[in-house]
Write a protein that holds these residues in place. Structure first.
Motif, PDB file in Angstrom:
ATOM      1  N   ARG A  90     -10.491 -31.077 -35.167  1.00  8.98           N
ATOM      2  CA  ARG A  90      -9.685 -30.608 -36.262  1.00  8.98           C
ATOM      3  C   ARG A  90      -9.625 -31.431 -37.370  1.00  8.98           C
ATOM      4  O   ARG A  90      -9.730 -31.245 -38.725  1.00  8.98           O
ATOM      5  N   LEU A  91      -9.060 -32.774 -36.908  1.00  9.87           N
ATOM      6  CA  LEU A  91      -9.027 -33.674 -38.037  1.00  9.87           C
ATOM      7  C   LEU A  91     -10.335 -34.355 -38.552  1.00  9.87           C
ATOM      8  O   LEU A  91     -10.194 -34.545 -39.833  1.00  9.87           O
ATOM      9  N   ALA A  92     -11.333 -34.217 -37.827  1.00  9.23           N
ATOM     10  CA  ALA A  92     -12.604 -34.613 -38.416  1.00  9.23           C
ATOM     11  C   ALA A  92     -12.925 -33.507 -39.718  1.00  9.23           C
ATOM     12  O   ALA A  92     -13.539 -33.898 -40.648  1.00  9.23           O
ATOM     13  N   LEU A  93     -12.871 -32.363 -39.186  1.00  2.70           N
ATOM     14  CA  LEU A  93     -12.884 -31.326 -40.272  1.00  2.70           C
ATOM     15  C   LEU A  93     -12.017 -31.416 -41.690  1.00  2.70           C
ATOM     16  O   LEU A  93     -12.376 -31.367 -42.530  1.00  2.70           O
ATOM     17  N   GLU A  94     -10.785 -31.531 -41.116  1.00  5.87           N
ATOM     18  CA  GLU A  94      -9.960 -31.831 -42.308  1.00  5.87           C
ATOM     19  C   GLU A  94      -9.958 -33.124 -43.375  1.00  5.87           C
ATOM     20  O   GLU A  94     -10.038 -32.831 -44.357  1.00  5.87           O
ATOM     21  N   ALA A  95     -10.590 -33.984 -42.391  1.00  8.08           N
ATOM     22  CA  ALA A  95     -11.018 -35.232 -43.531  1.00  8.08           C
ATOM     23  C   ALA A  95     -12.190 -34.813 -44.701  1.00  8.08           C
ATOM     24  O   ALA A  95     -12.332 -35.665 -45.493  1.00  8.08           O
ATOM     25  N   GLU A  96     -12.917 -33.701 -44.186  1.00 12.08           N
ATOM     26  CA  GLU A  96     -13.963 -33.167 -45.215  1.00 12.08           C
ATOM     27  C   GLU A  96     -13.358 -32.179 -46.012  1.00 12.08           C
ATOM     28  O   GLU A  96     -14.121 -31.392 -46.439  1.00 12.08           O
ATOM     29  N   ASN A  97     -12.170 -31.927 -46.038  1.00 16.98           N
ATOM     30  CA  ASN A  97     -11.365 -30.735 -46.575  1.00 16.98           C
ATOM     31  C   ASN A  97     -11.715 -29.697 -46.021  1.00 16.98           C
ATOM     32  O   ASN A  97     -12.143 -28.522 -46.927  1.00 16.98           O
ATOM     33  N   ILE A  98     -12.022 -29.208 -44.969  1.00 14.86           N
ATOM     34  CA  ILE A  98     -12.234 -28.026 -44.283  1.00 14.86           C
ATOM     35  C   ILE A  98     -11.140 -27.909 -43.378  1.00 14.86           C
ATOM     36  O   ILE A  98     -10.780 -28.416 -42.335  1.00 14.86           O
ATOM     37  N   GLU A  99     -10.600 -26.627 -43.664  1.00 13.80           N
ATOM     38  CA  GLU A  99      -9.517 -26.211 -42.576  1.00 13.80           C
ATOM     39  C   GLU A  99      -9.829 -25.410 -41.408  1.00 13.80           C
ATOM     40  O   GLU A  99     -10.667 -24.385 -41.364  1.00 13.80           O
ATOM     41  N   SER A 100      -9.237 -25.923 -40.333  1.00  6.32           N
ATOM     42  CA  SER A 100      -9.360 -25.180 -39.221  1.00  6.32           C
ATOM     43  C   SER A 100      -8.040 -25.297 -38.407  1.00  6.32           C
ATOM     44  O   SER A 100      -6.975 -26.023 -38.936  1.00  6.32           O
ATOM     45  N   ARG A 101      -7.667 -24.393 -37.474  1.00  6.11           N
ATOM     46  CA  ARG A 101      -6.342 -24.275 -37.000  1.00  6.11           C
ATOM     47  C   ARG A 101      -6.492 -24.189 -35.326  1.00  6.11           C
ATOM     48  O   ARG A 101      -7.486 -23.627 -34.951  1.00  6.11           O
ATOM     49  N   PRO A 102      -5.494 -24.727 -34.919  1.00  4.15           N
ATOM     50  CA  PRO A 102      -5.164 -24.516 -33.308  1.00  4.15           C
ATOM     51  C   PRO A 102      -5.038 -22.985 -33.159  1.00  4.15           C
ATOM     52  O   PRO A 102      -4.739 -22.394 -33.954  1.00  4.15           O
ATOM     53  N   VAL A 103      -5.532 -22.747 -31.758  1.00  3.63           N
ATOM     54  CA  VAL A 103      -5.064 -21.233 -31.152  1.00  3.63           C
ATOM     55  C   VAL A 103      -3.659 -21.046 -31.401  1.00  3.63           C
ATOM     56  O   VAL A 103      -2.730 -22.042 -31.661  1.00  3.63           O
ATOM     57  N   TRP A 104      -3.046 -19.826 -31.636  1.00  5.23           N
ATOM     58  CA  TRP A 104      -1.537 -19.732 -31.706  1.00  5.23           C
ATOM     59  C   TRP A 104      -0.917 -20.316 -30.675  1.00  5.23           C
ATOM     60  O   TRP A 104      -1.315 -20.432 -29.537  1.00  5.23           O
ATOM     61  N   LYS A 105       0.120 -21.024 -31.075  1.00  2.00           N
ATOM     62  CA  LYS A 105       1.090 -21.677 -29.970  1.00  2.00           C
ATOM     63  C   LYS A 105       1.836 -20.744 -29.131  1.00  2.00           C
ATOM     64  O   LYS A 105       2.440 -19.772 -29.845  1.00  2.00           O
ATOM     65  N   PRO A 106       1.584 -20.454 -27.918  1.00  5.07           N
ATOM     66  CA  PRO A 106       2.389 -19.343 -27.220  1.00  5.07           C
ATOM     67  C   PRO A 106       3.738 -19.294 -27.489  1.00  5.07           C
ATOM     68  O   PRO A 106       4.830 -20.411 -27.838  1.00  5.07           O
ATOM     69  N   MET A 107       4.416 -18.327 -27.572  1.00  3.93           N
ATOM     70  CA  MET A 107       5.950 -17.649 -28.007  1.00  3.93           C
ATOM     71  C   MET A 107       6.704 -18.544 -27.133  1.00  3.93           C
ATOM     72  O   MET A 107       7.859 -19.073 -27.259  1.00  3.93           O
ATOM     73  N   HIS A 108       6.403 -18.335 -25.520  1.00  7.62           N
ATOM     74  CA  HIS A 108       7.311 -19.109 -24.708  1.00  7.62           C
ATOM     75  C   HIS A 108       7.428 -20.629 -24.844  1.00  7.62           C
ATOM     76  O   HIS A 108       8.416 -21.276 -24.305  1.00  7.62           O
ATOM     77  N   LEU A 109       6.401 -21.277 -25.591  1.00  7.88           N
ATOM     78  CA  LEU A 109       6.715 -22.715 -26.118  1.00  7.88           C
ATOM     79  C   LEU A 109       7.233 -23.062 -27.415  1.00  7.88           C
ATOM     80  O   LEU A 109       7.437 -24.045 -27.897  1.00  7.88           O
ATOM     81  N   GLN A 110       7.531 -21.922 -28.058  1.00  5.97           N
ATOM     82  CA  GLN A 110       8.238 -22.224 -29.444  1.00  5.97           C
ATOM     83  C   GLN A 110       9.638 -22.571 -29.315  1.00  5.97           C
ATOM     84  O   GLN A 110      10.504 -21.940 -28.494  1.00  5.97           O
ATOM     85  N   PRO A 111      10.130 -23.631 -30.125  1.00  7.14           N
ATOM     86  CA  PRO A 111      11.272 -24.158 -29.977  1.00  7.14           C
ATOM     87  C   PRO A 111      12.465 -23.246 -30.300  1.00  7.14           C
ATOM     88  O   PRO A 111      13.585 -23.343 -29.814  1.00  7.14           O
ATOM     89  N   VAL A 112      12.237 -22.186 -31.139  1.00 10.84           N
ATOM     90  CA  VAL A 112      13.265 -21.095 -31.433  1.00 10.84           C
ATOM     91  C   VAL A 112      13.607 -20.499 -30.134  1.00 10.84           C
ATOM     92  O   VAL A 112      14.777 -19.787 -30.126  1.00 10.84           O
ATOM     93  N   PHE A 113      12.750 -20.355 -29.021  1.00 11.71           N
ATOM     94  CA  PHE A 113      13.026 -19.555 -27.956  1.00 11.71           C
ATOM     95  C   PHE A 113      13.513 -20.482 -26.785  1.00 11.71           C
ATOM     96  O   PHE A 113      12.787 -21.483 -26.464  1.00 11.71           O
ATOM     97  N   GLU A 114      14.639 -19.976 -25.841  1.00 11.12           N
ATOM     98  CA  GLU A 114      14.979 -20.756 -24.919  1.00 11.12           C
ATOM     99  C   GLU A 114      14.864 -19.689 -23.607  1.00 11.12           C
ATOM    100  O   GLU A 114      15.291 -18.975 -23.172  1.00 11.12           O
ATOM    101  N   CYS A 115      13.367 -20.235 -23.142  1.00 11.43           N
ATOM    102  CA  CYS A 115      12.783 -19.285 -22.373  1.00 11.43           C
ATOM    103  C   CYS A 115      13.266 -19.534 -20.865  1.00 11.43           C
ATOM    104  O   CYS A 115      13.291 -20.654 -20.425  1.00 11.43           O
ATOM    105  N   GLU A 116      13.461 -18.436 -19.996  1.00 11.29           N
ATOM    106  CA  GLU A 116      13.921 -18.747 -18.303  1.00 11.29           C
ATOM    107  C   GLU A 116      12.576 -18.130 -17.855  1.00 11.29           C
ATOM    108  O   GLU A 116      11.864 -17.000 -18.217  1.00 11.29           O
TER     109      GLU A 116
END
Length: 410
Positions: free
Chosen positions: A296-322
């Motif tokens: 991703r950073l190698a692409l970004e260094a050439e001004n090319i945008e790529s993105r990680p896969v969606w971060k799972p909802m159960h790992l999002q800081p806004v949720f306190e998951c049981e």
């Protein structure tokens, strides 16, 4: 431009108008779902769907964990509790087997969810037929989040039908990054005219039929504007071309990178045809010699945008998951999985403290949720990368991206 010009000439600039009516009619015909209402976003569509199904405080709603947060925030809007279900490796969508087991457990507890919201991830339909069969056994309505899947199909009764068709309600998005766009907008669809009429009423501030403004309940300002609907009409005419080009881009990437050790592509379900909204790869560092972030950073260094896969909802800081008891025991056995899971909490608390000097500042709130499984979604997030997939990209553009990725290999 012609449709937008007509909208201005008609002097309908605000929400509602002939372009909205025409867009709804043409979209309903395209997807094969008879009743639709054009809205300000796909998130608004999901919110109205939950509202109409009576979801409220104390209720649980099952949703995909591997998804965009817009799939989930409407659950919070309604003061309900999300229950996140892991995906399967064959489709990356909600795992029907885990869903089935969870509903059995919910019935045993005497607390079934009020609705189930599977996501059609990256333009690939979830296994909606099986999900409907499972949910119908418990009389639980299914709201299909087809925001990313306009133009995608799945097979039912030997026929290919459009994403979302068959669910109680289906939500679609025309955000600026989608396969067709109105710059911002969405659509709610259903076989039920009664539900869509109700959604239309709520989306216009729930104004009662009086010459003055009279309201006996609270509604929302969710209707699509006539100008955006004009854009949507023009976009809809090229949907099939967009899907064709998206699939060509996927095949070009696969032809040139598919044989590289350590690179795999998002699979296509054997029951459907994806619109390939985004081309997504998995990078295994041990085989490729570099991880997802290095690429991703190698692409970004050439001004090319790529993105990680969606971060799972159960790992999002806004949720306190049981985690379910069985899942928690499995995480204790797997130190790596346990560490990844705990980072979603400790990392958040550290960030808040560094910004405010004390835990829990800036008005940030964490919402209770449950997760069933999650390990597959976590693995996909750790190694998945969404590549540039715009339909105006040339072969030269694609070759440039492919060359940079190949140069990352050690």
């Amino acid at each position: 431009m012609r449709f937008v010009g007509e909208a201005f000439e008609s002097n309908y600039i605000a929400p509602l108008g002939p372009m909205v009516d025409a867009f709804e009619k043409e979209f309903a015909e395209k997807i094969g779902i008879p009743h639709v209402v054009a809205l300000s976003s796909g998130t608004a569509a999901l919110h109205l769907a939950l509202k109409m199904l009576g979801v409220g405080a104390g209720d649980e709603v099952i949703a995909s964990s591997l998804t965009f947060i817009g799939s989930v925030t409407p659950i919070i809007f309604q003061s309900a509790t999300p229950v996140f279900i892991d995906c399967d490796r064959d489709t990356w969508n909600m795992d029907p087997g885990i869903l089935e087991a969870e509903l059995r457990e919910c019935k045993r507890r005497g607390r079934l969810p009020k609705a189930v919201i599977p996501t059609d991830l990256y333009g690939q339909c979830c296994n909606l037929k099986r999900i409907l069969d499972i949910c119908n056994e418990y009389n639980i309505p299914v709201i299909c989040d087809s925001a990313e899947a306009v133009g995608a199909t799945y097979k039912r009764d030997g026929k290919f039908i459009h994403a979302g068709k068959g669910a109680k309600l289906a939500a679609f998005s025309f955000n600026g990054n989608k396969i067709i766009t109105t710059s911002g907008g969405g659509m709610l669809a259903s076989d039920s005219k009664e539900l869509i009429d109700r959604a239309c009423f709520l989306s216009q501030q729930a104004r009662d039929p009086f010459p003055h403004y009279e309201h006996t309940e609270i509604g929302y300002n969710y209707r699509m504007s006539n100008i955006l609907a004009a854009i949507g009409r023009g976009q809809l005419k090229v949907l099939d071309e967009r899907v064709k080009r998206k699939r060509e881009i996927f095949e070009y990437y696969k032809e040139n990178l598919g044989g590289v050790p350590g690179i795999k592509f998002m699979p296509e379900a054997d029951y459907g045809r994806s619109n390939r909204w985004l081309t997504v790869i998995l990078i295994t560092p041990e085989e490729f010699g570099a991880d997802r972030e290095i690429v991703r950073l190698a692409l970004e260094a050439e001004n090319i945008e790529s993105r990680p896969v969606w971060k799972p909802m159960h790992l999002q800081p806004v949720f306190e998951c049981e985690k379910e008891a069985g899942q928690a025991r499995n995480a204790r056995k797997d130190k790596k999985a346990r560490r990844r899971y705990s980072l979603s909490v400790t990392g958040y608390e550290k960030d808040v403290k560094s910004e405010t000097g004390e835990k829990g500042g800036l008005g940030k709130k964490r919402y209770k949720a449950r997760v069933v499984g999650g390990e597959v979604a976590e693995d996909l997030f750790n190694s998945g990368l969404c590549l540039p997939s715009g339909t105006v990209m040339s072969e030269q553009d694609l070759d440039r991206i492919i060359d940079i990725i190949r140069k990352c290999k050690k």
